[in-house]
Structure formats: structure tokens, C-alpha cells
Design a protein around this motif. Structure first.
Motif, PDB file in Angstrom:
ATOM      1  N   PHE A  68       0.872  -1.180   0.000  1.00 39.85           N
ATOM      2  CA  PHE A  68       0.000   0.000   0.000  1.00 39.85           C
ATOM      3  C   PHE A  68       0.904   1.224   0.000  1.00 39.85           C
ATOM      4  O   PHE A  68       1.840   1.324   0.792  1.00 39.85           O
ATOM      5  CB  PHE A  68      -0.905   0.003   1.237  1.00 39.85           C
ATOM      6  CG  PHE A  68      -1.581   1.327   1.473  1.00 39.85           C
ATOM      7  CD1 PHE A  68      -2.699   1.707   0.742  1.00 39.85           C
ATOM      8  CD2 PHE A  68      -1.084   2.212   2.433  1.00 39.85           C
ATOM      9  CE1 PHE A  68      -3.308   2.929   0.960  1.00 39.85           C
ATOM     10  CE2 PHE A  68      -1.691   3.445   2.655  1.00 39.85           C
ATOM     11  CZ  PHE A  68      -2.810   3.806   1.919  1.00 39.85           C
ATOM     12  N   ALA A  69       0.659   2.160  -0.940  1.00 43.93           N
ATOM     13  CA  ALA A  69       1.430   3.406  -0.968  1.00 43.93           C
ATOM     14  C   ALA A  69       0.452   4.563  -1.005  1.00 43.93           C
ATOM     15  O   ALA A  69      -0.609   4.475  -1.634  1.00 43.93           O
ATOM     16  CB  ALA A  69       2.331   3.454  -2.198  1.00 43.93           C
ATOM     17  N   ALA A  88      -0.921  -2.117 -13.756  1.00 43.17           N
ATOM     18  CA  ALA A  88      -1.647  -3.330 -13.361  1.00 43.17           C
ATOM     19  C   ALA A  88      -1.901  -3.374 -11.855  1.00 43.17           C
ATOM     20  O   ALA A  88      -1.598  -4.356 -11.187  1.00 43.17           O
ATOM     21  CB  ALA A  88      -0.893  -4.579 -13.834  1.00 43.17           C
ATOM     22  N   VAL A  89      -2.427  -2.263 -11.340  1.00 35.84           N
ATOM     23  CA  VAL A  89      -2.776  -2.242  -9.908  1.00 35.84           C
ATOM     24  C   VAL A  89      -4.297  -2.299  -9.766  1.00 35.84           C
ATOM     25  O   VAL A  89      -5.024  -1.717 -10.568  1.00 35.84           O
ATOM     26  CB  VAL A  89      -2.225  -0.984  -9.199  1.00 35.84           C
ATOM     27  CG1 VAL A  89      -0.703  -0.972  -9.234  1.00 35.84           C
ATOM     28  CG2 VAL A  89      -2.791   0.274  -9.799  1.00 35.84           C
ATOM     29  N   PRO A  90      -4.810  -3.005  -8.774  1.00 34.50           N
ATOM     30  CA  PRO A  90      -6.259  -3.190  -8.668  1.00 34.50           C
ATOM     31  C   PRO A  90      -7.006  -2.018  -8.013  1.00 34.50           C
ATOM     32  O   PRO A  90      -8.160  -1.772  -8.356  1.00 34.50           O
ATOM     33  CB  PRO A  90      -6.392  -4.453  -7.816  1.00 34.50           C
ATOM     34  CG  PRO A  90      -5.116  -4.534  -7.031  1.00 34.50           C
ATOM     35  CD  PRO A  90      -4.050  -3.867  -7.858  1.00 34.50           C
ATOM     36  N   HIS A  91      -6.357  -1.288  -7.090  1.00 30.23           N
ATOM     37  CA  HIS A  91      -7.138  -0.300  -6.326  1.00 30.23           C
ATOM     38  C   HIS A  91      -6.417   1.037  -6.229  1.00 30.23           C
ATOM     39  O   HIS A  91      -5.280   1.107  -5.765  1.00 30.23           O
ATOM     40  CB  HIS A  91      -7.396  -0.808  -4.900  1.00 30.23           C
ATOM     41  CG  HIS A  91      -7.988  -2.181  -4.847  1.00 30.23           C
ATOM     42  ND1 HIS A  91      -9.240  -2.470  -5.334  1.00 30.23           N
ATOM     43  CD2 HIS A  91      -7.469  -3.356  -4.406  1.00 30.23           C
ATOM     44  CE1 HIS A  91      -9.490  -3.763  -5.169  1.00 30.23           C
ATOM     45  NE2 HIS A  91      -8.423  -4.325  -4.613  1.00 30.23           N
ATOM     46  N   ASP A 120       6.339  -2.193  -5.619  1.00 28.36           N
ATOM     47  CA  ASP A 120       6.865  -1.375  -6.718  1.00 28.36           C
ATOM     48  C   ASP A 120       5.757  -0.720  -7.532  1.00 28.36           C
ATOM     49  O   ASP A 120       5.772   0.483  -7.774  1.00 28.36           O
ATOM     50  CB  ASP A 120       7.766  -2.230  -7.620  1.00 28.36           C
ATOM     51  CG  ASP A 120       8.451  -1.373  -8.681  1.00 28.36           C
ATOM     52  OD1 ASP A 120       9.015  -0.318  -8.297  1.00 28.36           O
ATOM     53  OD2 ASP A 120       8.406  -1.730  -9.878  1.00 28.36           O
ATOM     54  N   GLU A 121       4.782  -1.515  -7.967  1.00 23.72           N
ATOM     55  CA  GLU A 121       3.724  -0.923  -8.781  1.00 23.72           C
ATOM     56  C   GLU A 121       2.836   0.029  -7.963  1.00 23.72           C
ATOM     57  O   GLU A 121       2.283   0.992  -8.499  1.00 23.72           O
ATOM     58  CB  GLU A 121       2.886  -1.989  -9.497  1.00 23.72           C
ATOM     59  CG  GLU A 121       2.210  -2.999  -8.616  1.00 23.72           C
ATOM     60  CD  GLU A 121       3.032  -4.275  -8.465  1.00 23.72           C
ATOM     61  OE1 GLU A 121       4.287  -4.173  -8.492  1.00 23.72           O
ATOM     62  OE2 GLU A 121       2.427  -5.354  -8.324  1.00 23.72           O
ATOM     63  N   PHE A 164       3.940   2.092  -5.558  1.00 26.75           N
ATOM     64  CA  PHE A 164       4.666   3.369  -5.554  1.00 26.75           C
ATOM     65  C   PHE A 164       4.527   4.083  -6.898  1.00 26.75           C
ATOM     66  O   PHE A 164       4.268   5.275  -6.971  1.00 26.75           O
ATOM     67  CB  PHE A 164       6.168   3.121  -5.296  1.00 26.75           C
ATOM     68  CG  PHE A 164       6.533   3.016  -3.840  1.00 26.75           C
ATOM     69  CD1 PHE A 164       6.234   4.056  -2.959  1.00 26.75           C
ATOM     70  CD2 PHE A 164       7.205   1.902  -3.337  1.00 26.75           C
ATOM     71  CE1 PHE A 164       6.591   3.974  -1.612  1.00 26.75           C
ATOM     72  CE2 PHE A 164       7.557   1.814  -2.003  1.00 26.75           C
ATOM     73  CZ  PHE A 164       7.251   2.844  -1.129  1.00 26.75           C
ATOM     74  N   ARG A 165       4.764   3.337  -7.961  1.00 21.48           N
ATOM     75  CA  ARG A 165       4.792   3.975  -9.284  1.00 21.48           C
ATOM     76  C   ARG A 165       3.412   4.500  -9.690  1.00 21.48           C
ATOM     77  O   ARG A 165       3.295   5.602 -10.243  1.00 21.48           O
ATOM     78  CB  ARG A 165       5.336   2.991 -10.330  1.00 21.48           C
ATOM     79  CG  ARG A 165       6.846   2.737 -10.114  1.00 21.48           C
ATOM     80  CD  ARG A 165       7.333   1.513 -10.854  1.00 21.48           C
ATOM     81  NE  ARG A 165       7.250   1.680 -12.298  1.00 21.48           N
ATOM     82  CZ  ARG A 165       7.277   0.685 -13.168  1.00 21.48           C
ATOM     83  NH1 ARG A 165       7.389  -0.561 -12.725  1.00 21.48           N
ATOM     84  NH2 ARG A 165       7.194   0.913 -14.451  1.00 21.48           N
ATOM     85  N   ALA A 166       2.379   3.736  -9.402  1.00 25.06           N
ATOM     86  CA  ALA A 166       1.024   4.192  -9.742  1.00 25.06           C
ATOM     87  C   ALA A 166       0.661   5.426  -8.927  1.00 25.06           C
ATOM     88  O   ALA A 166       0.041   6.374  -9.437  1.00 25.06           O
ATOM     89  CB  ALA A 166       0.014   3.068  -9.492  1.00 25.06           C
ATOM     90  N   CYS A 167       1.068   5.461  -7.676  1.00 22.79           N
ATOM     91  CA  CYS A 167       0.772   6.588  -6.796  1.00 22.79           C
ATOM     92  C   CYS A 167       1.441   7.857  -7.343  1.00 22.79           C
ATOM     93  O   CYS A 167       0.815   8.918  -7.449  1.00 22.79           O
ATOM     94  CB  CYS A 167       1.288   6.262  -5.392  1.00 22.79           C
ATOM     95  SG  CYS A 167       0.856   7.499  -4.177  1.00 22.79           S
TER      96      CYS A 167
END
Lengths: 158, 284
Positions: free
Chosen positions: A28-29, A72-75, A102-103, A105-108
Motif C-alpha cells: 500500500f502506498a 496493473a494495480v487493482p485499487h 513497486d507498482e 509506488f509507481r502508480a501513486c
């Protein structure tokens, strides 16, 4: 759930975080943007946010959908405050839950960067000296005045 | 015997109120510079455009022989002065670049009633009775008066002609010299000059809903309004509103939304559309 929202009041972070809970997610980020007491050398007393809400909600939802697919993050959830805010208050919150960190952080990072650049939200700063100004706009008006400073005109008005 | 007649279209103006190049404004699909050059072609033996030194590389102007201002910052008198010095044997049919209603019959009348003994032949303004210097024939010997005027620091061609020996003509077509200084005047003229009947869609005002946010709301002094306008694209609409409300931002500093989504500045607008001009955003 509506993934991009506005709030006119302070938000409860525990509630927002709970919306992202998922047993399949191990990471979780979150990013929190806070109201700072200075900007470009001036002392800021408080802020006002306003938005063109219909378009902002539409564009915010697009950004979140882009991030969901790209990483490819769900939420993902993003809440932006509107109205008057004091120093230290939370102005924007982005949270992402994902199977791995990792994903998340990057999506955030992607969401907050895109929101700042693309969503029609405007910020008015009220300074300690009593002055106020729209962030990113006041300089524009000065540049526009400079760009069109005619030295002569062939117009023949009647 | 009168001097040979050359044509000079003035294109060096800065279009202070319009903030757009008047030479490039289109009527019935053709830029005004090309229209003016076509219009004078049958009446003159050579055609020139008057330009500032920094306009050499403008593609629209490069198509024509140019005469560069010798003295900068004198307004239209710069162009007339440079032409008289460039070809001192010629008389000059001088035209401004913002006369979209000017017709061949008016030029015919000017040439037929020309008096080569006067320093110039010009129409009497229907507005103040003074000579109209920017649809006029300037004779070769006007160079003395022009040089004297420039030397004394006076650069208004109208007052120059008001003092000299000028043949004043009565305009038969009262609209022929209507000039275009604002976006609204341009849109109305474009509508009137577009082929088709009076019921043609481009001639009619349509009603648009406009919302203002943030710095533009402060500048416009309102958060929304309904506008009846001949503007047909967001770009045209912004020009009209910018001039009407004194908006200080330029279109290149804004984005535009039509019917609650981002849109192109040149997309067509229809009656009832809602338009928002978006100042630079600052979320987060």
C-alpha cells in the motif's frame, strides 16, 4: 466506488485506507499533499481551491484508469479538497494498494503528477501581507501583457 | 500628364485592438491581403506591399514585392513615406489592409476623379468629413509634404492631408471604407461577405453558455453568462470575450472545454453549446 472525488470537508484517512483493503494486496502506498506556509518566496496564510467539477471528475477518473492499466494495480483512490484550507491541512490524498510495493509506488506517483497537470483545479493563495493570487496564473497575465506591447499601429480608427 | 499609378497595400500594422494580423483575416475563404492585391490589380501598373523590416520572412507577405519602412514607428505614414522614396516618379494608390468592403467601383471612382495637381485624391470621411488617407491616391509631389511632416514629428496622414491641397471625393458606396478593428467587427464583416443568403448559418448570431473559473472569473467579473455571437469556434469566441471583458490571458495560455470535455480551439460551435476557458491549473 468513485475513484476520484472531491471533498469540501476534512477527510478521514482511516476510512479512505479501508476502501483499498484487499487480501490479495501486499503493498500500500499513499501520497498526501499538505498546505505549505510559503510559495515562491512569499508567506502563505491560507488557500482556496476551486474546480470545474464536471470535467475534473471526468479527467480524474481517466487518470486513475490509465494508472490501473499501465501499472496493473487493482485499487486506486484520490481525494482532493475544495474550499478554504489552513496551513498544514491535507489538500490531496492518493492511495494505491497492489500485490507488490513497486507498482503501488509507481502508480501513486503517476496519479499525483497527472492530477496536478491535467485536472481543472485552481488554487488561490492568500498571503500574510493581505495580497492574494491564483497560482500559475498571475505570471501568465504579466507575460501576456508583455507579449502584446505594441510600439505602433497602422490602424486608422474613425 | 499624370504620373504612372502604382499600388501599395499597407500590412505593417500591429493590430493593437485586434491582436491578430489583419492581412491574414479571411473573408469568403480568402485572406484580406490577397483580396486587396487582387482588387487593385486592374488599376495599377505595379503592386507592392508595405512591410516592417521584421516581416520579410512572413510566408503570406513573401508572395509580393515589398517596400520596407525606412522610418520605424510612424504607423501608416512609414509605408507611404518609404514608397514615395522607393519610386519617386510614381503616384501611389494606397490601401489599408482592413477594408474588406472596398469594391472595384469605389476604386474606379477614385481614379476617375483623381486630380494629379493636388498632393492627393481621397474620399471625404462620412464620420468627420476629413480625408481618408488609407484609400487614396498620393501624387509624387506629396513627398515634400510627407518629408516635412515627418521632420516636424507629425505622423498622422489624416491631419497631413487635412492641411494640404487635396482633392476630396464624395463616397458613393457608404460602406466601402468601413474598417475592421475588433473581433466582433471582423465576425460581422465575415458573415456579411460570405456568399449565400441572409439566412446563411454563418451570418446569424448563436447563443452560447460560457462559464468562468478562477482568475478568468475575477477578470470577467462574472462566473457565467449567455452570449449571442457570430463566433463559430472557441478561438473566435475567446477573442470576442477577451476584448469585451478585458481578459488578460492569451489563448495559448489556456485550454478550452466544450460541453464538459476538453476540445480543440478550432472545433465548430453550435447553438446551445457550453464553453469553458481553462486557466493554468494548480491542483495538489
Amino acid at each position: 466506488m468513485i475513484a476520484f472525488r472531491f471533498s469540501k470537508d476534512a477527510v478521514d484517512l482511516a476510512t479512505l485506507r479501508a476502501e483499498l483493503a484487499d487480501p490479495a494486496c501486499g503493498g500500500f502506498a499513499a501520497f498526501e499533499g499538505w498546505v505549505r506556509n510559503h510559495n515562491e518566496g512569499r508567506s502563505v496564510q491560507r488557500l482556496e481551491y476551486e474546480a470545474y467539477e464536471t470535467l475534473a471528475l471526468r479527467e480524474g477518473a481517466r487518470i486513475i484508469e490509465e494508472a490501473r492499466q499501465r501499472f496493473a494495480v487493482p485499487h486506486i483512490l484520490c481525494v482532493h479538497r475544495l474550499g478554504e484550507l489552513q496551513i498544514g491541512e491535507l489538500a490531496v490524498w492518493v492511495g494505491v494498494s497492489a500485490p507488490h510495493r513497486d507498482e503501488a509506488f509507481r502508480a501513486c506517483r503517476y496519479v499525483i503528477d497527472e492530477v496536478k497537470h491535467r485536472v481543472p483545479i485552481w488554487k488561490k493563495e492568500h498571503y500574510l501581507d493581505g495580497d492574494s493570487g491564483w497560482v500559475n496564473c498571475e505570471r501568465c497575465a504579466a507575460e501576456a501583457a508583455h507579449a502584446h506591447h505594441p510600439s505602433h499601429d497602422h490602424a486608422h480608427s474613425r | 500628364m499624370s504620373a504612372p499609378l502604382y499600388g501599395l497595400v499597407l500590412t505593417g500594422g500591429r493590430s493593437r485592438r485586434m491582436q491578430r494580423d489583419k492581412a491574414a483575416l479571411e473573408y469568403a475563404g480568402q485572406p484580406q491581403l490577397a483580396r486587396a492585391m487582387e482588387l487593385i490589380a486592374p488599376f495599377v501598373s505595379r503592386r507592392f506591399i508595405s512591410i516592417r523590416s521584421d516581416q520579410h520572412h512572413d510566408p503570406q507577405r513573401a508572395a509580393y514585392e515589398g517596400i520596407v519602412d525606412l522610418l520605424p514607428d510612424l504607423g501608416p505614414l512609414s509605408g507611404i513615406h518609404a514608397a514615395l522614396h522607393a519610386h519617386s516618379q510614381a503616384a501611389w494608390l494606397v490601401l489599408a489592409c482592413d477594408l474588406p468592403f472596398l469594391d472595384a467601383a469605389t476604386l474606379q471612382q477614385l481614379i476617375a476623379e483623381r486630380d494629379p495637381q493636388s498632393i492627393a485624391s481621397a474620399f471625404r470621411s462620412s464620420f468627420d468629413g476629413k480625408p481618408e488617407p488609407l484609400c487614396a491616391i498620393w501624387e509624387p509631389h506629396s513627398i515634400t509634404t510627407v518629408d516635412a511632416s515627418v521632420a516636424s514629428g507629425s505622423n498622422c496622414p489624416r491631419s497631413l492631408l487635412s492641411q494640404g491641397a487635396v482633392r476630396l471625393l464624395q463616397l458613393r458606396n457608404p460602406r466601402a471604407l468601413d474598417n475592421i478593428n475588433t473581433a466582433e467587427e471582423y465576425l460581422a464583416a465575415r458573415g456579411a461577405l460570405t456568399p449565400g443568403t441572409r439566412m446563411d448559418a454563418t451570418n446569424e448570431a448563436i447563443s452560447l453558455h460560457v462559464q468562468y473559473f478562477a482568475v478568468l472569473r475575477d477578470q470577467a467579473g462574472r462566473s457565467e453568462e449567455t452570449v449571442a455571437t457570430e463566433a463559430r469556434t472557441p478561438r473566435e469566441l475567446y477573442e470576442v470575450l477577451r476584448q469585451r471583458h478585458g481578459l488578460k490571458l492569451l489563448p495559448e495560455q489556456l485550454r478550452v472545454a466544450v460541453n464538459d470535455d476538453f476540445a480543440d480551439w478550432n472545433r465548430p460551435l453550435r447553438a446551445g453549446d457550453s464553453v469553458v476557458f481553462l486557466p493554468p491549473v494548480a491542483g495538489g
